[in-house]
Design a protein around this motif. Structure first.
Motif, short mmCIF file in Angstrom:
data_model
loop_
_atom_site.label_atom_id
_atom_site.label_comp_id
_atom_site.label_asym_id
_atom_site.label_seq_id
_atom_site.Cartn_x
_atom_site.Cartn_y
_atom_site.Cartn_z
N PRO A 33 53.36 -28.47 -20.73
CA PRO A 33 52.83 -28.56 -19.00
C PRO A 33 51.78 -30.16 -19.31
CG PRO A 33 53.19 -26.63 -18.45
CD PRO A 33 53.69 -26.78 -19.97
N ARG A 34 50.83 -29.42 -19.81
CA ARG A 34 49.77 -29.93 -20.05
C ARG A 34 49.72 -31.27 -21.07
NH1 ARG A 34 43.31 -28.42 -21.27
NH2 ARG A 34 43.11 -30.12 -22.91
N LEU A 35 50.74 -30.94 -22.07
CA LEU A 35 50.67 -32.38 -23.02
C LEU A 35 52.18 -33.45 -22.55
CD1 LEU A 35 51.17 -29.97 -26.28
CD2 LEU A 35 49.46 -31.44 -25.46
N GLN A 36 52.62 -32.65 -21.58
CA GLN A 36 54.13 -34.28 -20.98
C GLN A 36 52.84 -34.86 -19.62
OE1 GLN A 36 56.13 -31.20 -18.18
NE2 GLN A 36 57.73 -31.59 -19.68
N LYS A 37 51.63 -34.08 -19.24
CA LYS A 37 50.58 -34.59 -18.08
C LYS A 37 50.05 -35.67 -19.49
CE LYS A 37 47.13 -34.34 -14.57
NZ LYS A 37 46.31 -33.48 -14.24
N PHE A 38 48.96 -35.32 -20.37
CA PHE A 38 49.05 -35.98 -20.85
C PHE A 38 49.16 -37.24 -21.83
CE2 PHE A 38 47.74 -36.73 -25.89
CZ PHE A 38 46.38 -37.97 -25.53
N ILE A 39 50.81 -37.15 -22.67
CA ILE A 39 51.35 -38.01 -22.65
C ILE A 39 51.92 -39.33 -21.67
CG2 ILE A 39 54.18 -38.69 -23.12
CD1 ILE A 39 53.76 -35.60 -24.85
N GLY A 40 51.76 -38.92 -20.67
CA GLY A 40 52.06 -39.25 -19.54
C GLY A 40 50.71 -40.79 -19.75
N TRP A 41 49.57 -40.12 -19.61
CA TRP A 41 48.07 -40.56 -19.30
C TRP A 41 47.69 -41.45 -20.68
CZ3 TRP A 41 44.09 -39.99 -22.57
CH2 TRP A 41 42.58 -40.22 -22.20
N VAL A 42 48.62 -40.55 -21.99
CA VAL A 42 48.11 -41.86 -23.36
C VAL A 42 49.07 -43.25 -23.01
CG1 VAL A 42 48.98 -40.51 -25.00
CG2 VAL A 42 47.12 -41.65 -25.25
N SER A 43 49.94 -43.13 -22.42
CA SER A 43 51.14 -43.67 -22.03
C SER A 43 50.62 -44.88 -21.68
CB SER A 43 52.81 -43.27 -21.72
OG SER A 43 52.42 -43.17 -21.10
N ARG A 44 49.43 -45.25 -20.92
CA ARG A 44 49.27 -46.33 -19.75
C ARG A 44 47.60 -46.93 -20.42
NH1 ARG A 44 50.24 -42.08 -16.37
NH2 ARG A 44 48.12 -41.74 -16.18
N ARG A 45 47.55 -46.09 -21.66
CA ARG A 45 46.17 -47.08 -22.07
C ARG A 45 46.69 -48.65 -23.45
NH1 ARG A 45 45.03 -44.58 -18.64
NH2 ARG A 45 43.67 -42.87 -18.53
N PRO A 46 45.74 -48.95 -23.97
CA PRO A 46 46.40 -49.97 -24.36
C PRO A 46 46.25 -49.56 -26.05
CG PRO A 46 43.65 -50.17 -23.67
CD PRO A 46 44.58 -49.15 -22.53
N PRO A 47 46.94 -50.30 -26.69
CA PRO A 47 47.43 -49.73 -27.90
C PRO A 47 45.38 -49.90 -29.31
CG PRO A 47 48.46 -51.71 -27.27
CD PRO A 47 47.83 -51.59 -26.73
N GLY A 48 45.90 -48.85 -29.36
CA GLY A 48 44.25 -49.22 -30.21
C GLY A 48 43.60 -48.13 -29.47
N PHE A 49 43.91 -47.42 -28.37
CA PHE A 49 42.16 -47.05 -27.08
C PHE A 49 42.56 -45.43 -28.03
CE2 PHE A 49 41.90 -43.23 -24.37
CZ PHE A 49 41.07 -43.35 -23.61
N SER A 50 41.07 -45.45 -28.65
CA SER A 50 40.15 -43.92 -28.62
C SER A 50 39.80 -43.04 -27.94
CB SER A 50 40.55 -43.70 -30.19
OG SER A 50 40.06 -42.87 -30.36
N SER A 51 39.83 -41.97 -27.56
CA SER A 51 38.81 -41.09 -26.68
C SER A 51 38.67 -39.59 -26.73
CB SER A 51 39.43 -41.50 -25.12
OG SER A 51 38.72 -40.76 -24.72
N ARG A 52 37.74 -39.05 -26.06
CA ARG A 52 37.81 -38.15 -26.85
C ARG A 52 38.83 -37.34 -25.46
NH1 ARG A 52 31.67 -35.60 -26.10
NH2 ARG A 52 32.99 -34.25 -25.62
N VAL A 53 39.23 -36.14 -26.34
CA VAL A 53 40.30 -35.26 -25.77
C VAL A 53 39.77 -35.16 -23.95
CG1 VAL A 53 41.25 -33.31 -25.40
CG2 VAL A 53 40.48 -34.40 -27.73
N PRO A 54 40.46 -35.28 -23.39
CA PRO A 54 40.32 -35.30 -21.38
C PRO A 54 40.69 -33.59 -21.35
CG PRO A 54 42.91 -36.23 -22.04
CD PRO A 54 41.70 -36.65 -23.35
N GLY A 55 39.64 -33.23 -19.92
CA GLY A 55 39.64 -31.92 -19.99
C GLY A 55 39.76 -30.59 -20.41
N GLY A 56 39.54 -30.44 -20.60
CA GLY A 56 39.25 -28.49 -20.72
C GLY A 56 39.32 -28.49 -21.97
#
Length: 60
Positions: A33-56
């Motif tokens: 479930p958490r990875l499903q949510k993350f996959i949806g979130w990161v798929s909306r980011r531009p190519p090359g996007f990098s960030s700290r890991v969202p959430g705890g």
């Protein structure tokens, strides 16, 4: 594709034991479930996007 950000999220979500026992395939990882949510979130980011890991981090 964003392998580094995905790798960090997987390890922030699951322990090594959980990965070995229950999530050793891509399909199994996508079913978490958490990875499903993350996959949806990161798929909306531009190519090359990098960030700290969202959430705890996972509860130990």
């Amino acid at each position: 594709m964003r392998p580094h950000i995905r790798h960090r999220e997987i390890h922030a979500t699951l322990t090594e034991a959980e990965l070995a026992r229950d999530f050793c395939t891509v399909d199994a990882l996508r079913s978490h479930p958490r990875l499903q949510k993350f996959i949806g979130w990161v798929s909306r980011r531009p190519p090359g996007f990098s960030s700290r890991v969202p959430g705890g981090r996972r509860k130990r």
